[in-house]
Design a protein around this motif. Structure first.
Motif, short mmCIF file in Angstrom:
data_model
loop_
_atom_site.label_atom_id
_atom_site.label_comp_id
_atom_site.label_asym_id
_atom_site.label_seq_id
_atom_site.Cartn_x
_atom_site.Cartn_y
_atom_site.Cartn_z
N ILE A 445 3.08 23.23 26.78
CA ILE A 445 1.76 22.77 26.31
C ILE A 445 1.76 22.64 24.78
O ILE A 445 2.20 23.56 24.08
CB ILE A 445 0.66 23.75 26.76
CG1 ILE A 445 0.55 23.71 28.28
CG2 ILE A 445 -0.67 23.39 26.13
CD1 ILE A 445 -0.39 24.74 28.84
N HIS A 446 1.26 21.53 24.31
CA HIS A 446 1.16 21.31 22.86
C HIS A 446 -0.13 21.97 22.38
O HIS A 446 -1.22 21.45 22.60
CB HIS A 446 1.08 19.82 22.54
CG HIS A 446 2.26 19.04 23.04
ND1 HIS A 446 2.22 17.71 23.33
CD2 HIS A 446 3.53 19.43 23.29
CE1 HIS A 446 3.40 17.30 23.74
NE2 HIS A 446 4.21 18.33 23.73
N ALA A 447 -0.01 23.14 21.76
CA ALA A 447 -1.20 23.85 21.28
C ALA A 447 -0.78 24.94 20.31
O ALA A 447 0.38 25.38 20.32
CB ALA A 447 -1.94 24.48 22.46
N GLY A 448 -1.73 25.36 19.50
CA GLY A 448 -1.47 26.45 18.56
C GLY A 448 -1.46 27.80 19.25
O GLY A 448 -0.80 28.73 18.81
N VAL A 449 -2.24 27.94 20.33
CA VAL A 449 -2.27 29.20 21.07
C VAL A 449 -2.40 28.89 22.56
O VAL A 449 -3.22 28.06 22.95
CB VAL A 449 -3.41 30.14 20.58
CG1 VAL A 449 -4.76 29.47 20.60
CG2 VAL A 449 -3.47 31.42 21.41
N VAL A 450 -1.57 29.54 23.36
CA VAL A 450 -1.68 29.40 24.82
C VAL A 450 -1.98 30.80 25.39
O VAL A 450 -1.19 31.73 25.21
CB VAL A 450 -0.38 28.85 25.45
CG1 VAL A 450 -0.55 28.70 26.97
CG2 VAL A 450 0.00 27.51 24.83
N HIS A 451 -3.13 30.94 26.01
CA HIS A 451 -3.50 32.22 26.63
C HIS A 451 -2.99 32.23 28.06
O HIS A 451 -3.03 31.21 28.74
CB HIS A 451 -5.03 32.38 26.67
CG HIS A 451 -5.70 32.17 25.35
ND1 HIS A 451 -6.13 30.93 24.90
CD2 HIS A 451 -6.03 33.04 24.37
CE1 HIS A 451 -6.69 31.05 23.71
NE2 HIS A 451 -6.64 32.34 23.36
#
Ligand code: NAD
Length: 494
Positions: A445-451
């Motif tokens: 996933i392209h993201a700054g944070v993955v929960h």
């Protein structure tokens, strides 16, 4: 925090809010003010100074003078640390006063605002204060006949432009590391939530921060924000807000002194639920809270629910039930689940986004209308639109309001493809009981944070930054220091 103390504070008169320049409260040089409308009931709470470019330039001059004479950066690290720790204590001591003032200004539910605003800001200031005498320079691994030293130097004057959803928390994410690295600052609060940042800055003075090191200028973004961004004397611009403003700031930098511009922008964050999730009821509650707290006015809000098709109907029913229980109410009551929309203008935008979503073929499952209109305030209930396709605006465009878009997917590959199918890349959530899948999703996933199996709550020890059109650079953690310091090499022949 108890209801009686909140009730005592909620009716207090709020004096006009001035700039804080060179340690003094100052009205706008033009004498002009702007009304502060409380989203709780639409009443006029007080006024703020309508800053001019001249006011901004005076504040930048004050920050520059404070930086150049070393009144802050040249103090021993232990002394700077003590001042920032005292400041954090004062923010905590005044937490309720700050929280109630902030809620009257921006409408966030008090239970959340109390923790997320003054208490979080105090924690952030304390975290960076503690780091002041623990972060070292570097020695490079050179050959024996030279010494390569890497000094960390403050950049000089930092301009910080702050949005209205969490001004103290986001303000502290910038002020904390910028001050800890020895810089001076000018802060520009948002028009519709200006009251708390000048008050928090006054507490810094009380803690012993020298005058001129931390300045605050209120007013319109297009006037004072623009003057800050075009200034030849601001070295770094740290911004949180919309993509449209972020683009302008990059242009202003190019037209002025090429100042570094760090952008924390919006998101359209996917919250992905696989059928193998261990506790789907818990996931449904977290999905609802992940979009609807602070009425969806959260940059990392999980605004796109991607749900595996096998469980779609039951899961959407569970999310709808959990969301329906989160109806808006008076933001200053402790048991209110969600407060007000920040402004009438934002409320109109939120309602228009739902209208467009339905027009484009989405199915309205919950909400979609204004509520509590009789209060005079700006409220909208949790809103869920199902059947949203990747081509729909609700899938692609940030609403920054209480609106959840639901899309179903067949398998992991489609979940990844849908998760990454927007221009944004701020946050994401993944629910699964398959450990390998969880790690694959974090990577994909392209993201700054993955929960994973939770959503939100990442504390100050980890960075928050976006990829793609969600921005660049990161707030929080020791990595934030990189934004506010220059590296200087000393190359010494031995
Ligand atoms: P906004 O861009 O309208 O305003 C943000 C700030 O920029 C305000 O202080 C405003 O006065 C100032 N500004 C406006 N025009 C300006 C100009 N021409 N020059 C200089 N400054 C100017 O955004 P907003 O509506 O206040 O905030 C909502 C947006 O912020 C959303 O898109 C949200 O996702 C984003 N946000 C991001 C994060 C994050 O960490 N990534 C956190 C919170 C909010």
């Amino acid at each position: 925090m108890d209801q009686t103390s909140i009730d005592e504070l909620r009716n207090r008169d709020v004096p006009p809010c001035h700039h804080l320049i060179d340690g003094k409260a100052r009205p706008a040089s033009s004498g002009e003010t702007m009304d502060v409308v409380s989203p709780i009931d639409g009443s006029i709470l007080t006024t703020i100074a309508r800053g001019t470019a001249a006011d901004m330039n005076a504040a930048i001059g004050s920050a520059r003078a404070a930086f150049d004479d070393g009144r802050w950066k040249n103090q021993p690290p232990a002394a700077r640390k003590a001042i920032m720790l005292k400041w954090a204590d004062l923010v905590e001591k005044h937490a309720l006063e700050l929280a109630v003032l902030g809620v009257r200004d921006n409408g966030t539910e008090i239970a959340m605002a109390f923790k997320a605003e003054p208490l979080s800001a105090a924690g952030t200031i304390r975290y960076y204060a503690e780091a002041i005498d623990k972060v070292y320079g570097e020695i490079a691994p050179t050959q024996q006949n030279v010494l390569g030293m890497i000094h960390h130097e403050p950049v000089g004057v930092v301009g910080a432009i702050i949005p209205w959803n969490f001004p103290l928390m986001i303000g502290a994410w910038k002020i904390g590391p910028a001050l800890a690295t020895g810089n001076s600052l000018v802060v520009k609060p948002p028009e519709t939530a200006s009251l708390t940042l000048p008050r928090m800055a006054e507490l810094a003075l009380e803690a012993g921060l020298p005058e001129g090191v931390l300045n605050v200028v209120t007013g319109e973004g297009a006037v004072v924000g623009e003057a800050m961004a075009l200034s030849m004397d601001v070295d770094v611009l740290a911004f949180t807000g919309s993509g449209a403003t972020g683009r302008r700031l990059l242009e202003y930098s190019a037209r002025s002194n090429l100042k570094r511009v760090y952008l924390e922008l919006g998101g359209k964050s996917p919250h992905i639920i696989f059928a193998d999730t261990a506790d789907l009821d818990q996931a449904a509650k977290v999905v609802a809270a992940g979009i609807f707290r602070n009425s969806g006015q959260v940059c990392v809000a999980g605004s796109r629910l991607l749900v595996q098709q096998d469980i779609h109907d039951d899961f959407v029913a569970a999310v709808t039930k959990a969301s329906a229980a989160m109806q808006p109410g008076d933001p200053l009551l402790l048991d209110t689940k969600i407060g007000a929309i920040n402004s009438e203008n934002q409320l109109k935008q939120d309602l228009a986004a739902v209208e467009t979503a339905v027009h484009e073929g989405g199915k309205l499952v919950l909400g979609g209308t204004r509520c509590l209109e009789e209060t005079g305030g700006f409220y909208m209930g949790p809103t869920i639109v199902d059947g949203v396709k990747a081509s729909h605006s609700l899938f692609q465009k940030e609403v920054f309001g209480p609106v959840l878009a639901v899309t179903s997917f067949a398998d992991e590959a489609e979940a990844v493809q849908l998760a990454n199918a927007t221009d944004y890349g701020l946050a994401a959530g993944v629910w699964t009981s398959n450990l390998s899948r969880a790690h694959r999703m974090v990577r994909a996933i392209h993201a700054g944070v993955v929960h994973v199996n939770t959503y939100g709550g990442a504390d100050v020890t980890v960075p928050l930054g976006g990829v793609g059109q969600s921005g660049n650079g990161s707030d929080k953690s020791l990595h934030a220091f990189d934004k506010y310091r220059n590296l200087k090499t000393a190359w010494i022949q031995l």
